[in-house]
Scaffold this active site. Structure first.
Site, PDB file in Angstrom:
ATOM      1  N   SER A   1      12.519  -4.105   2.492  1.00  0.00           N
ATOM      2  CA  SER A   1      13.437  -3.210   1.797  1.00  0.00           C
ATOM      3  C   SER A   1      14.194  -4.037   0.786  1.00  0.00           C
ATOM      4  O   SER A   1      14.038  -5.252   0.722  1.00  0.00           O
ATOM      5  CB  SER A   1      14.419  -2.556   2.774  1.00  0.00           C
ATOM      6  OG  SER A   1      15.274  -1.651   2.098  1.00  0.00           O
TER       7      SER A   1
ATOM      8  N   ARG B   1       5.966  -1.315  -0.412  1.00  0.00           N
ATOM      9  CA  ARG B   1       5.845  -0.252   0.578  1.00  0.00           C
ATOM     10  C   ARG B   1       6.236   1.069  -0.068  1.00  0.00           C
ATOM     11  O   ARG B   1       6.984   1.100  -1.050  1.00  0.00           O
ATOM     12  CB  ARG B   1       6.737  -0.515   1.788  1.00  0.00           C
ATOM     13  CG  ARG B   1       8.214  -0.580   1.493  1.00  0.00           C
ATOM     14  CD  ARG B   1       9.042  -0.511   2.751  1.00  0.00           C
ATOM     15  NE  ARG B   1       8.893   0.750   3.430  1.00  0.00           N
ATOM     16  CZ  ARG B   1       9.476   1.061   4.580  1.00  0.00           C
ATOM     17  NH1 ARG B   1      10.227   0.160   5.204  1.00  0.00           N
ATOM     18  NH2 ARG B   1       9.313   2.243   5.133  1.00  0.00           N
TER      19      ARG B   1
ATOM     20  N   THR C   1      18.419   2.617   5.883  1.00  0.00           N
ATOM     21  CA  THR C   1      18.497   1.934   7.171  1.00  0.00           C
ATOM     22  C   THR C   1      19.570   2.544   8.056  1.00  0.00           C
ATOM     23  O   THR C   1      19.357   2.770   9.257  1.00  0.00           O
ATOM     24  CB  THR C   1      18.768   0.435   6.970  1.00  0.00           C
ATOM     25  OG1 THR C   1      17.734  -0.129   6.158  1.00  0.00           O
ATOM     26  CG2 THR C   1      18.810  -0.292   8.301  1.00  0.00           C
TER      27      THR C   1
ATOM     28  N   CYS D   1      -2.739   0.976  -5.995  1.00  0.00           N
ATOM     29  CA  CYS D   1      -2.627   0.039  -4.878  1.00  0.00           C
ATOM     30  C   CYS D   1      -1.966  -1.258  -5.353  1.00  0.00           C
ATOM     31  O   CYS D   1      -2.424  -1.866  -6.319  1.00  0.00           O
ATOM     32  CB  CYS D   1      -4.001  -0.277  -4.297  1.00  0.00           C
ATOM     33  SG  CYS D   1      -3.970  -1.568  -3.026  1.00  0.00           S
TER      34      CYS D   1
ATOM     35  N   CYS E   1      -4.899  -5.444   2.566  1.00  0.00           N
ATOM     36  CA  CYS E   1      -3.956  -4.346   2.747  1.00  0.00           C
ATOM     37  C   CYS E   1      -2.616  -4.828   3.303  1.00  0.00           C
ATOM     38  O   CYS E   1      -2.568  -5.545   4.303  1.00  0.00           O
ATOM     39  CB  CYS E   1      -4.559  -3.298   3.684  1.00  0.00           C
ATOM     40  SG  CYS E   1      -3.484  -1.874   3.973  1.00  0.00           S
TER      41      CYS E   1
ATOM     42  N   CYS F   1       1.250  -0.463   2.841  1.00  0.00           N
ATOM     43  CA  CYS F   1       2.281   0.270   2.102  1.00  0.00           C
ATOM     44  C   CYS F   1       2.059   1.773   2.158  1.00  0.00           C
ATOM     45  O   CYS F   1       2.977   2.543   1.885  1.00  0.00           O
ATOM     46  CB  CYS F   1       2.343  -0.207   0.654  1.00  0.00           C
ATOM     47  SG  CYS F   1       0.964   0.337  -0.380  1.00  0.00           S
TER      48      CYS F   1
ATOM     49  N   CYS G   1      -2.013   4.473  -0.964  1.00  0.00           N
ATOM     50  CA  CYS G   1      -3.334   5.066  -1.193  1.00  0.00           C
ATOM     51  C   CYS G   1      -3.455   6.424  -0.517  1.00  0.00           C
ATOM     52  O   CYS G   1      -3.973   7.383  -1.099  1.00  0.00           O
ATOM     53  CB  CYS G   1      -4.434   4.129  -0.715  1.00  0.00           C
ATOM     54  SG  CYS G   1      -4.292   3.647   1.026  1.00  0.00           S
TER      55      CYS G   1
END
Length: 644
Positions: free
Chosen positions: A145, A390, A426, A586, A613, A616, A619
């Site tokens: 984050s 992400r 959060t 991506c 990968c 995140c 896709c």
């Protein structure tokens, strides 16, 4: 009780002087997980005395302790013989463990729920099992984050967090809002909701690691490296628990020599805290029609780096948010620069996944953004330490689904509690987990609880609506949808400013998110190609260099966890109509169109580099054909984030 954590606690009784560490990590490192779990359960069934605090230790010492411990336990011959009787080990019966609550996901929401449950049980001296499974090899390894943390929920959950050593070391001291043109950074009025007085600039991955330690100390059984891959149902259709995936399969789903069957966790209540666009949560949406009465969820992709910068340029506690260049007026997006202290700088770009141009490349937009004079000056003479990306939920109040179903509930970002104007989720995620814990504990310990009858946490959803979570999200509910007008970002900024500063969300109307992100992509013939500059290797970097900074690793020769529903769609539809957007949306170089060696000359095929990968989920969200299904790989695979 039974768990890997308790196996470690029993080992503590053998050697109380062993150094501390994560027991679940020990379990994944030393021996087959199935064997260790069986050992732990055997200990429970014999009434072994188990300490409350997890002992953790290094790998070599742990092996010695566990070998000594295992000699006092029942033989495993029966279990081994049962497995040998099956000709197909993938069809062998899975070991099942019974618990009160199982939590899927070791992020802020899941850990807060786990801690709260044990706090409630410990206060009453009640035996109450809480199991938490996390697909990352270590708690916090998949956490990323900005991050500026609002400690409101933490203050409620662990009031003495300072004394307990929470890694909240850098208070936010200054706030700045800027509008970028190509060459200038123009100061803007700072919206009151974005004021960070009393907040802290943190590494969320380190913060989550600390939360994991607090959970273990409270008695939560924490299993990192265990990927929940299946939802289990009772005969009446209620959720029974989850199963972890089989490990040791090759790419053709055939068992390798080290194959191990997955494990089942059965619980009275199952809480799903998978984060944005969870792989199991998607199935729950369909199974229980949880999205029937809400808007489609909308998303953004956040791309981030952490730098060590010239000490002369470091301004600890300074928070900068920016809009404008290089994002065009029709694309939602914004950037952040956080001075973390110790000459560390966290910076990133968020691009709304409702963008229309199939040639837009969020990763390359971020690399270009770093060459803005304001940003470049900060980075020159520094070193990039970490990279990550992400997806985030942006839909807000209108896109929150029904939160409960027979046997469980959704908490945290998997439900979509991000406050987009604050750019924080959060604190709301943690609070949702705490409220779910209160509801689950009350239901399980109630005199009205009936064994075998599913628990339905209706009061959890009402608790959320009565809490400050709902108040926060209601006030800013119209901001994100206001960007979907012909005025684009300009109209959205003007409306949001009036709504948040003057009206404070008290309008009698509610705008809606009407179209899923994947449906907003224009066909390539109606879009303008974007010419991105080449990375210079100093300020900007090629994609594979950045991926190398994530620490990403997946076991070789395992089933690809990025599944195509129809293998022909990428070429026949996405490549023909949208010019292959997979390779652009991506942020990890997973997808690329390459020459089809087995087809006619000049034809292409989609190659999936699943080992790249970083989990995140972009896709699965942005694919215009909705042909990609993101599933969990073997537990422990994926990024190994640090500083993020």
């Amino acid at each position: 009780m039974s768990s890997l954590s308790q196996l470690g606690r029993s080992a503590r009784a053998i050697n109380a002087n062993l150094p501390r560490a994560s027991v679940a990590r020990v379990a994944t490192n030393i021996a087959p997980r199935r064997t260790l779990l069986t050992l732990a359960t055997a200990a429970r069934r014999q009434g072994a005395v188990l300490a409350q605090k997890t002992s953790a230790f290094n790998k070599t010492t742990s092996q010695t302790a566990l070998r000594a411990f295992s000699t006092s336990l029942p033989s495993l011959d029966d279990a081994e013989e049962a497995e040998e009787e099956s000709d197909d080990p993938t069809k062998a019966e899975r070991y099942a463990d019974e618990t009160d609550v199982v939590i899927v996901g070791g992020g802020p929401a899941g850990l807060s729920a786990a801690i709260k449950l044990k706090q409630l049980a410990n206060a009453e001296g009640r035996e109450f099992r809480v199991v938490l499974v996390e697909k990352a090899g270590e708690i916090g390894a998949h956490t990323l984050s900005g991050a500026v943390l609002e400690p409101r929920a933490l203050n409620e959950l662990i009031p003495d967090w300072k004394e307990k050593g929470a890694p909240l070391n850098q208070p936010a001291l200054e706030d700045h809002m800027k509008f970028f043109t190509k060459n200038y950074a123009i100061p803007l009025p700072h919206p009151p909701q974005m004021t960070n007085t009393g907040n802290y600039i943190v590494s969320l991955s380190n913060y989550v690691k600390w939360l994991g330690e607090q959970a273990e100390e409270a008695g939560v059984e924490v299993f990192p490296g265990f990927a929940a891959s299946e939802i289990l149902y009772n005969e009446d259709g209620s959720v029974k628990g989850i199963a972890t995936n089989d490990v040791g399969l090759d790419k053709n789903f055939q068992p390798k020599e080290e194959f191990e069957r997955g494990m089942e966790f059965h619980a009275k209540v199952t809480l799903f805290a998978e984060g944005c666009h969870g792989s199991l949560t998607k199935k729950l949406f369909r199974q229980f029609n949880l999205r029937d009465e809400c808007d489609p969820q909308t998303y953004g992709i956040g791309i981030k780096e952490v730098w060590k910068i010239d000490p002369k340029k470091s301004k600890p506690g300074t928070v900068v948010h920016a809009m404008g260049w290089p994002i065009d007026n029709s694309t939602y997006g914004g950037a952040f620069i956080y001075h973390m202290g110790e000459d560390m700088l966290s910076l990133g770009l968020v691009v709304g996944l409702d963008y229309e141009n199939p040639y837009l490349h969020p990763y390359k937009e971020f690399q270009r953004w770093k060459h803005h004079p304001y940003v470049k000056d900060l980075l020159e003479g520094g070193e990039c330490l970490s990279y990550g990306a992400r997806a985030i939920n942006e839909g807000g109040l209108q896109s929150i689904p029904k939160l409960y179903f027979p046997g469980g509930a959704l908490i945290g970002c998997t439900a979509g509690f991000l406050n987009l104007i604050k750019i924080k989720g959060t604190h709301t995620a943690m609070k949702s987990g705490m409220l779910a814990a209160e509801s689950a504990y009350a239901a399980i310990t109630s005199d009205k609880y009936e064994e075998g009858k599913p628990i339905v946490l209706e009061d959890f959803e009402q608790k959320v609506k009565d809490s400050w979570i709902w108040k926060e999200l209601k006030e800013i509910r119209n901001c994100r949808p206001s960007f979907h007008t012909p005025l684009g970002n300009l109209g959205g900024v003007l409306y949001s400013g009036i709504d948040t500063i003057l009206l404070k969300g008290r309008t009698p109307w509610t705008f809606h998110n009407t179209t899923p992100d994947h449906e907003r992509l224009r066909v390539a013939t109606n879009a303008q190609k974007i010419d991105y500059p080449k990375p210079d290797g100093v300020i900007s970097f090629d994609l594979l260099t950045s991926v190398s900074r994530t620490g990403t690793n997946h076991a070789e020769n395992q089933p690809v966890h990025l599944r195509l529903k129809d293998k022909d769609v990428p070429v026949e539809r996405n490549l023909k109509i949208y010019d292959g957007p997979e390779g652009r949306f991506c942020p990890a170089g997973v997808y690329e169109f390459v020459e089809n060696e087995s087809g006619p000359a000049g034809t292409k095929r989609l190659q999936i580099n699943s080992q790249n990968c970083i989990h995140c989920k972009t896709c699965d969200i942005k694919d215009p054909s909705q042909n990609i299904d993101w599933t969990v790989p073997e537990g422990g695979g994926g990024p190994q984030y640090s500083y993020t």
